[in-house]
Design an enzyme around this catalytic site. Structure first.
Site, PDB file in Angstrom:
ATOM      1  N   GLU A 175       0.825  -1.208   0.000  1.00 15.62           N
ATOM      2  CA  GLU A 175       0.000   0.000   0.000  1.00 15.62           C
ATOM      3  C   GLU A 175       0.860   1.259   0.000  1.00 15.62           C
ATOM      4  O   GLU A 175       0.522   2.247  -0.652  1.00 15.62           O
ATOM      5  CB  GLU A 175      -0.954  -0.006   1.193  1.00 15.62           C
ATOM      6  CG  GLU A 175      -2.078  -1.024   1.077  1.00 15.62           C
ATOM      7  CD  GLU A 175      -2.948  -0.802  -0.132  1.00 15.62           C
ATOM      8  OE1 GLU A 175      -3.051   0.349  -0.607  1.00 15.62           O
ATOM      9  OE2 GLU A 175      -3.553  -1.768  -0.622  1.00 15.62           O
ATOM     10  N   TYR A 203      -6.772   6.326   4.206  1.00 11.69           N
ATOM     11  CA  TYR A 203      -6.852   5.272   3.192  1.00 11.69           C
ATOM     12  C   TYR A 203      -6.042   4.036   3.587  1.00 11.69           C
ATOM     13  O   TYR A 203      -6.539   2.908   3.533  1.00 11.69           O
ATOM     14  CB  TYR A 203      -6.372   5.781   1.826  1.00 11.69           C
ATOM     15  CG  TYR A 203      -6.092   4.625   0.905  1.00 11.69           C
ATOM     16  CD1 TYR A 203      -7.130   3.945   0.288  1.00 11.69           C
ATOM     17  CD2 TYR A 203      -4.788   4.149   0.725  1.00 11.69           C
ATOM     18  CE1 TYR A 203      -6.897   2.830  -0.501  1.00 11.69           C
ATOM     19  CE2 TYR A 203      -4.548   3.034  -0.060  1.00 11.69           C
ATOM     20  CZ  TYR A 203      -5.609   2.382  -0.663  1.00 11.69           C
ATOM     21  OH  TYR A 203      -5.375   1.260  -1.423  1.00 11.69           O
ATOM     22  N   ASP A 211      -9.558   4.642  -2.751  1.00  8.47           N
ATOM     23  CA  ASP A 211      -8.429   5.155  -3.522  1.00  8.47           C
ATOM     24  C   ASP A 211      -8.982   5.793  -4.795  1.00  8.47           C
ATOM     25  O   ASP A 211     -10.200   5.868  -5.006  1.00  8.47           O
ATOM     26  CB  ASP A 211      -7.408   4.045  -3.811  1.00  8.47           C
ATOM     27  CG  ASP A 211      -7.791   3.160  -4.989  1.00  8.47           C
ATOM     28  OD1 ASP A 211      -9.005   3.067  -5.297  1.00  8.47           O
ATOM     29  OD2 ASP A 211      -6.895   2.568  -5.604  1.00  8.47           O
TER      30      ASP A 211
END
Length: 304
Positions: free
Chosen positions: A49, A132, A150
């Site tokens: 990520e 996020y 996202d």
């Protein structure tokens, strides 16, 4: 005669009618990516990520594999100097992400016994972890129910549910509300939906040249049904690189990454012709903690 297109209100969308076809499509078409495999674990998901922010999968894959081979656990990275994280980051760009990931690894080691926490609030409290990333790790690594927003997901929701081509530049409260409304109630299904809607945006409902013929929810897509009205918001700015301070920073960091000993100012001066821009870029790297100045005009990647 003038034809007007009305955008659909999100409340008119039946979430359940989207879940089944999108998840079924994902079951058939999801890419086999290393961070999606069970052996990746929560740390592998977290590393991916960080790396995938503003960076395409094909560039991330080799760096990710090298990173996990060298640092398979947070504690392995935490005991290294932060400069080693910057060095291993290579040319992924936005190298402050490497420092943030190193800081997160240290916090995981110190606060959580070296295990990536399962609790969303504890994830959010780690350095370098924002809204996020915390949701993504909790969802993808631990199968929890969180809205994971996202750019790809936001674009899918904007088109399918509200009938507009592109989402706003920054995530809005209305988008968060919509994402929560669309989130399946059952935890495992919600985690699958988060991954599936993201993949749909990455492979089919792309920013340009969307492939509606392959889309499992094309028949329900508000944007397609409205005739694909053109983007009416602020102009979308493309990213530039050549000649920018970002490019100069990258060139300076490349010299330092390849060096095993401190580098003299003269070696850095050789990589860019314009002294004011070069100086500004170097000052920025120092201010960001990516470069450590030493005595007598030498520089190195940070040791602390």
């Amino acid at each position: 005669m003038t034809v007007t297109h009305e955008t659909q209100t999100p409340e008119a969308v039946d979430p359940a009618s989207l879940h089944t076809p999108v998840i079924a499509w994902f079951d058939q078409h999801a890419r086999d990516l290393p961070w999606r495999r069970p052996e990746a674990g929560a740390w592998g998901v977290m590393v991916s990520e960080f790396m995938l922010q503003q960076t395409p999968v094909n560039r991330v894959l080799p760096v990710y594999e090298q990173w996990l081979a060298r640092w398979p656990r947070p504690a392995d990275l935490a005991k290294e100097a932060p400069g080693e994280a910057v060095r291993a980051w290579g040319r992924l760009g936005y190298p402050r992400r490497a420092l943030r990931l190193h800081g997160a690894a240290q916090a995981i080691t110190e606060r959580h016994g070296g295990e990536v926490p399962t609790d969303h609030a504890q994830l959010l409290a780690l350095p370098g972890i924002g809204e996020y990333t915390a949701a993504a790790v909790a969802s993808f690594a631990y199968g929890q129910r969180h809205a994971v927003l996202d750019t790809n997901v936001r674009r899918v929701f904007a088109r399918a549910a509200t009938g507009i081509q592109y989402p706003p530049n920054a995530t809005t409260a209305a988008e968060r509300k919509l994402a929560r409304m669309l989130l399946p109630e059952e935890e495992r299904t919600a985690a699958r939906w988060a991954a599936a809607s993201m993949e749909l945006g990455a492979l089919v409902c792309t920013a340009k040249n969307e492939d509606c013929a392959r889309c499992p929810i094309a028949e329900q897509c508000a944007w397609r049904l409205a005739g694909k009205p053109a983007h009416a918001g602020p102009a979308r700015r493309g990213q530039t690189y050549a000649g920018t301070d970002r490019q100069v920073r990258g060139k300076l960091l490349a010299v330092l990454r390849e060096a095993v000993t401190p580098v003299p100012q003269s070696a850095l001066d050789a990589v860019w012709h314009e002294p004011m821009q070069r100086g500004r870029a170097l000052d920025g790297l120092v201010a960001d903690g990516l470069v450590e100045p030493l005595e007598n005009g030498y520089y190195r990647l940070p040791l602390t």
